[in-house]
Write an enzyme that holds these catalytic residues in place. Structure first.
Site, PDB file in Angstrom:
ATOM      1  N   ASP A 218       1.199  -0.972  -0.303  1.00 15.73           N
ATOM      2  CA  ASP A 218       0.331  -0.058   0.101  1.00 15.73           C
ATOM      3  C   ASP A 218       1.096   1.176   0.320  1.00 15.73           C
ATOM      4  OD1 ASP A 218      -2.882   1.106   0.539  1.00 15.73           O
ATOM      5  OD2 ASP A 218      -1.620   1.520   2.038  1.00 15.73           O
ATOM      6  N   GLU A 269      14.481 -15.432   0.712  1.00 16.73           N
ATOM      7  CA  GLU A 269      14.309 -16.082   2.197  1.00 16.73           C
ATOM      8  C   GLU A 269      13.763 -17.269   1.718  1.00 16.73           C
ATOM      9  OE1 GLU A 269      13.638 -14.714   6.228  1.00 16.73           O
ATOM     10  OE2 GLU A 269      15.492 -13.282   5.773  1.00 16.73           O
TER      11      GLU A 269
HETATM   12  C1  NOJ Z   1      -4.386   2.824  -1.042  1.00 23.78           C
HETATM   13  C2  NOJ Z   1      -5.655   2.063  -0.632  1.00 23.78           C
HETATM   14  O1  NOJ Z   1      -5.944   1.277  -1.505  1.00 23.78           O
HETATM   15  C3  NOJ Z   1      -6.844   2.975  -0.449  1.00 23.78           C
HETATM   16  O2  NOJ Z   1      -7.733   2.112   0.001  1.00 23.78           O
HETATM   17  C4  NOJ Z   1      -6.331   3.455   0.706  1.00 23.78           C
HETATM   18  O3  NOJ Z   1      -7.246   4.465   1.071  1.00 23.78           O
HETATM   19  C5  NOJ Z   1      -5.138   4.171   1.189  1.00 23.78           C
HETATM   20  N1  NOJ Z   1      -3.839   3.437   0.307  1.00 23.78           N
HETATM   21  C6  NOJ Z   1      -3.487   4.368   2.378  1.00 23.78           C
HETATM   22  O4  NOJ Z   1      -4.081   3.690   2.799  1.00 23.78           O
END
Ligand code: NOJ
Ligand code: CA
Length: 565
Positions: A218, A269
């Site tokens: 993310d 790993e």
């Molecule tokens: C990207 C994620 O796909 C989204 O849903 C989220 O709100 C933001 N990152 C923050 O984590």
């Protein structure tokens, strides 16, 4: 340290130890709260996922990407994580997780889990400890705390705006503020802190040891930050948005290479090495940094997702991305829909000038604003054509739950039922992302359309009555339904897929895109308004995204063909 090739939960796996399995995988994104609810509380859960493994097998996907399932107050749909090494009790237990991964693996399906390293939730033990600790403490150093500004120190350290609206700084009552690029419930970690780095390495091993095959990372471009004073203004940061030299204080910095090199060492790993795909909204020329084999290995390109249904645009994007992955030896990543954007069956039915860019289709959903007519029939026809084209491209195809049903966006969720912080923090500006997160319809004639167990009508977001016509049981019975189109396409893709070569075929019509893959596999899409005649030499018809008569390819339709030799 572990070097386990398989996890204890891997008994019965039919997966080959192929280190390249991800290169051309069809990956199905499950947003667990909205997929299948096993106990009738209205929230999808891990047992629900396990119960639907036969559905995934019949669909024919190679892997599942599971959005966050960690303990969370759901301030941002689970992207606010309380504990990275546990399962949200609302979704199940670690034992349920083990059962789910065993069922997936036994069915030949890999599992990629979402990892959220830029920020934790404000309920994470470390953040609670930071709040309870004094300024300058080791506990506060794991996050980004700064003193307030102004004569009495009550002003935030800078005028930075959070992605979901409002200030990016939140006061904690003792003169300090913490940074949150997203919601206030999502404090940003300090990635210059060794403990933070080590803890994530621990988390990666924790899930890899349980048999997880990979990670979706993310906001992978946000972890490293330069907060040297004086801090620049929000306006300056906005101006720097597109810098490509790593000098932006918040995004896409050079220090990320070092962080992901450590992650890579952990991935390696394992046998086969664990994989990762970066969610990095960076300028396309910077994507290779994340996709490098010394880094995460693959990075999402959201170019097609942002494009109009247009032959020239598609071709330029495909060419650009093929050239881009050649720089690192990674493979392509194609995506039209996910849990953050308006579903593509709806996006493609919007008037041409209506907010497909930028807010990725949400412009038309403005709270209280005028709603332009959506041409649902055209949207679905184009979505089916675009998806069939995508499934013929070299590289991975990332599919979002429900797109295989041609499911449209739910536009009219009442304000009181909305959940997305984007809605709450930008009142009247953006209705947010709930419309693509409504629980799936499985059975037309059942309460909650079969999302929950028999008799349960609970659903954490309201489902519209028209969901019945998109239910899995309805589409299952209709030979040319979107579901059956995806099933056939995925099966053929498996059978036909060779190496990652793509050769354009010049058709003489600017509104038609045709390309050849190894082994005589061809895909032809008509982006125009008039039919296009398929020359006999293009091969024998295998599959069409819509009704087709003879050799006339109608507008907004894709066909797959097979040529001799
Ligand atoms: C990207 C994620 O796909 C989204 O849903 C989220 O709100 C933001 N990152 C923050 O984590
Ligand atoms: Ca449940």
């Amino acid at each position: 340290m572990t070097t386990a090739a398989t996890s204890t939960s891997d008994a019965g796996t039919v997966l080959a130890a192929d280190p390249n399995w991800w290169r051309q995988a069809a990956v199905y994104q499950i947003y667990p709260r909205s997929f299948a609810d096993s106990n009738g509380d209205g929230i999808g859960d891990l047992e629900g996922v396990t119960s639907r493994v036969p559905y995934l097998v019949e669909l024919g996907v190679d892997a599942v990407w599971l959005s966050p399932f960690y303990p969370s107050a759901l301030a941002d749909g689970g992207y606010d994580v309380d504990d990275y090494r546990d399962v949200d009790p609302k979704l199940g237990t670690i034992a349920d997780f083990d059962e789910m991964i065993a069922a997936l693996h036994a069915a030949g399906i890999r599992l990629i889990v979402d990892i959220v390293p830029n920020h934790s939730s404000n309920r994470h033990a470390w953040f609670q400890e930071a709040l309870a600790s004094p300024r300058g403490s080791a506990a506060r150093d794991r996050y980004i705390f700064r003193d307030g500004e102004g004569p009495d120190g009550t002003e935030p350290p800078s005028d930075w705006r959070a992605m979901f609206g409002g200030s990016a700084w939140e006061p904690v009552g003792d003169g300090q503020f913490y940074l949150h690029l997203f919601a206030p419930e999502q404090p940003d970690f300090n990635w210059a802190n060794r403990e933070v780095r080590d803890d994530f390495l621990h988390t990666l091993r924790f899930w890899a040891d349980r048999g997880v095959d990979g990670f979706r990372v993310d906001v992978a471009h946000a972890l490293a930050k330069d907060l040297t004073y004086p801090l620049r203004s929000h306006a300056e940061l906005e101006k720097m948005r597109l810098v490509t030299d790593g000098s932006h204080p918040l995004w896409d910095r050079e220090e990320l290479d070092e962080i992901y090199a450590e992650w890579r060492a952990v991935f390696d790993e394992y046998d086969p090495p664990r994989i990762a795909v970066a969610e990095a909204w960076v300028e396309p020329s910077r994507r290779h940094r994340y996709a490098a084999p010394t880094s995460l290995g693959q990075a999402f390109n959201f170019d097609l997702l942002r494009a109009d249904f247009d032959a020239d645009e598609f071709r330029a994007i495909i060419d650009h991305n093929i050239a881009s992955v050649a720089v690192t030896g990674s493979s392509n990543t194609w995506v039209f829909s996910n849990h953050d954007v308006v579903r593509h069956a709806t996006r493609y039915g919007l008037p041409a000038d209506h907010g497909r860019e930028g807010a990725v289709g949400r412009g038309w959903l403005l709270s209280g604003g005028a709603t332009p007519p959506v041409d649902a029939e055209l949207g679905l026809r184009r979505a089916r054509a675009a998806s069939l084209l995508m499934l013929a491209l070299p590289g991975s195809a990332y599919l979002y739950q429900g797109e295989e049903l041609g499911l449209p966006e739910v536009a009219d969720i009442p304000d009181a039922a909305r959940r997305d912080p984007t809605f709450f923090r930008s009142p009247g500006v953006d209705v947010g992302r709930d419309g693509c997160r409504v629980p799936l319809p499985w059975i037309a004639d059942a309460p909650s359309f079969g999302f929950g167990p028999a008799g349960s009508d609970a659903s954490h977001l309201p489902q519209p009555s028209w969901f019945s016509s998109f239910a899995v049981d309805v589409e299952d019975a209709v030979p040319d339904s979107t579901l059956n189109l995806y099933r056939r396409a995925l099966a053929l893709r498996h059978a036909l897929q060779g190496d990652e070569a793509l050769t354009w075929i010049e058709t003489g019509a600017a509104f038609v895109l045709a390309f050849a893959r190894p082994g005589g596999w061809r895909s032809v899409t008509n982006f125009g308004d008039a039919p296009f005649t398929l020359a006999d030499g293009l091969g024998e018809l295998l599959l069409a995204s819509g009704p087709i008569e003879g050799r006339a390819l109608p507008p907004a339709t894709t066909v797959w063909l097979r040529a001799a030799g």
